[in-house]
Design a protein around this motif. Structure first.
Motif, PDB file in Angstrom:
ATOM      1  N   ALA A  60       0.722  -1.108   0.051  1.00  0.00           N
ATOM      2  CA  ALA A  60       0.127  -0.178  -0.003  1.00  0.00           C
ATOM      3  C   ALA A  60       0.789   1.229   0.021  1.00  0.00           C
ATOM      4  O   ALA A  60       1.666   1.504   0.917  1.00  0.00           O
ATOM      5  N   GLY A  61       0.999   1.849  -1.018  1.00  0.00           N
ATOM      6  CA  GLY A  61       1.574   3.096  -1.055  1.00  0.00           C
ATOM      7  C   GLY A  61       2.896   2.753  -1.922  1.00  0.00           C
ATOM      8  O   GLY A  61       3.549   3.912  -2.572  1.00  0.00           O
ATOM      9  N   GLY A  62       3.448   1.774  -2.216  1.00  0.00           N
ATOM     10  CA  GLY A  62       4.840   1.498  -3.085  1.00  0.00           C
ATOM     11  C   GLY A  62       5.726   1.890  -2.020  1.00  0.00           C
ATOM     12  O   GLY A  62       6.824   2.646  -2.446  1.00  0.00           O
ATOM     13  N   LEU A  63       5.814   1.696  -0.656  1.00  0.00           N
ATOM     14  CA  LEU A  63       6.790   2.357   0.177  1.00  0.00           C
ATOM     15  C   LEU A  63       7.946   1.381   0.228  1.00  0.00           C
ATOM     16  O   LEU A  63       7.868   0.369   0.195  1.00  0.00           O
ATOM     17  N   VAL A  64       9.075   2.286   0.410  1.00  0.00           N
ATOM     18  CA  VAL A  64      10.310   1.562   0.564  1.00  0.00           C
ATOM     19  C   VAL A  64      10.553   1.514   2.318  1.00  0.00           C
ATOM     20  O   VAL A  64      10.722   2.688   2.919  1.00  0.00           O
ATOM     21  N   ALA A 122       5.290  12.616  -4.810  1.00  0.00           N
ATOM     22  CA  ALA A 122       6.754  12.727  -5.545  1.00  0.00           C
ATOM     23  C   ALA A 122       7.667  12.670  -4.314  1.00  0.00           C
ATOM     24  O   ALA A 122       8.615  12.166  -4.440  1.00  0.00           O
ATOM     25  N   GLU A 123       7.232  13.476  -3.300  1.00  0.00           N
ATOM     26  CA  GLU A 123       8.249  13.641  -2.128  1.00  0.00           C
ATOM     27  C   GLU A 123       8.620  12.326  -1.406  1.00  0.00           C
ATOM     28  O   GLU A 123       9.572  11.807  -0.880  1.00  0.00           O
ATOM     29  N   ARG A 124       7.514  11.522  -1.408  1.00  0.00           N
ATOM     30  CA  ARG A 124       7.378  10.164  -0.718  1.00  0.00           C
ATOM     31  C   ARG A 124       8.389   9.102  -1.498  1.00  0.00           C
ATOM     32  O   ARG A 124       9.286   8.541  -1.075  1.00  0.00           O
ATOM     33  N   VAL A 125       8.196   9.069  -2.811  1.00  0.00           N
ATOM     34  CA  VAL A 125       9.061   8.557  -3.939  1.00  0.00           C
ATOM     35  C   VAL A 125      10.487   9.039  -3.635  1.00  0.00           C
ATOM     36  O   VAL A 125      11.474   8.208  -3.613  1.00  0.00           O
ATOM     37  N   ARG A 126      10.953  10.315  -3.603  1.00  0.00           N
ATOM     38  CA  ARG A 126      12.189  10.672  -3.437  1.00  0.00           C
ATOM     39  C   ARG A 126      12.925  10.056  -1.917  1.00  0.00           C
ATOM     40  O   ARG A 126      14.056   9.879  -2.106  1.00  0.00           O
ATOM     41  N   GLN A 127      11.870  10.191  -1.019  1.00  0.00           N
ATOM     42  CA  GLN A 127      12.562   9.635   0.326  1.00  0.00           C
ATOM     43  C   GLN A 127      12.876   7.950   0.005  1.00  0.00           C
ATOM     44  O   GLN A 127      13.782   7.857   0.547  1.00  0.00           O
ATOM     45  N   SER A 128      12.166   7.348  -0.775  1.00  0.00           N
ATOM     46  CA  SER A 128      12.359   5.690  -0.924  1.00  0.00           C
ATOM     47  C   SER A 128      13.320   5.573  -1.711  1.00  0.00           C
ATOM     48  O   SER A 128      14.368   4.691  -1.334  1.00  0.00           O
ATOM     49  N   VAL A 129      13.650   6.628  -2.725  1.00  0.00           N
ATOM     50  CA  VAL A 129      14.982   6.395  -3.440  1.00  0.00           C
ATOM     51  C   VAL A 129      16.326   6.503  -2.740  1.00  0.00           C
ATOM     52  O   VAL A 129      17.283   5.851  -2.710  1.00  0.00           O
ATOM     53  N   GLU A 130      16.120   7.561  -2.056  1.00  0.00           N
ATOM     54  CA  GLU A 130      17.210   7.792  -0.812  1.00  0.00           C
ATOM     55  C   GLU A 130      17.514   6.865   0.171  1.00  0.00           C
ATOM     56  O   GLU A 130      18.702   6.697   0.472  1.00  0.00           O
TER      57      GLU A 130
END
Ligand code: ZN
Length: 159
Positions: A60-64, A122-130
């Motif tokens: 749910a959310g594609g979270l890392v 977008a911010e959550r994706v950036r956090q996940s990438v980091e």
């Protein structure tokens, strides 16, 4: 027909034409995708994946989060993937509630769970990438790239 009847009938059709029983376990294209469980997203189709190509990790959310890291470490260290692509999406349900909303709806039994909602895809994706780039078990050579999928157009845009 029940859902189980529908999916077993669909599987009968799939298996009757199946010719990929000899694929190796490691993903052939050496990457992993992390994305949301949203029913509108079909990563195999919108990314052009075939069986055997890539790991697809969904939640749910594609979270890392810790569970995603567990899967990515296995994917990379044991099964040879070299990069991850994280894909959030427009209209994500995770934008629509807070933990407090859920706790009020479901009561005290729910209050031990962090449902991990977020206000900005977008911010959550950036956090996940980091999180992926900085994880010691994923190494400097393991790449991570982020995108947001638009549920109205089917396109992914880099973040
Ligand atoms: Zn979503």
């Amino acid at each position: 027909m029940s859902v189980v009847g529908e999916v077993t009938a669909a599987n009968d059709r799939y298996a009757s034409a199946f010719a990929k029983g000899d694929l190796p376990m490691p993903p052939g294209r050496k990457f992993a995708v992390v994305t949301c469980m949203d029913a509108r997203l079909d990563p195999a189709r919108f990314l052009g994946l075939e069986e055997g190509d890539a790991h697809v990790i969904r939640n749910a959310g594609g979270l890392v989060n810790d569970e995603t890291i567990r899967s990515l470490v296995i994917s990379h260290q044991l099964l040879g993937t070299e990069e991850a692509i994280v894909i959030g999406h427009s209209g994500c349900g995770m934008l629509t509630f807070t933990n407090r909303d859920v706790y009020e709806k479901l009561g005290p039994d729910s209050e031990d769970i962090d449902f991990q909602p977020f206000p900005d895809v977008a911010e959550r994706v950036r956090q996940s990438v980091e999180t992926i780039r900085s994880h010691p078990l994923l190494g400097d050579s393991f790449g991570a790239t982020g995108f947001v999928y638009d549920v109205e157009t089917g396109r992914i845009d880099p973040v």
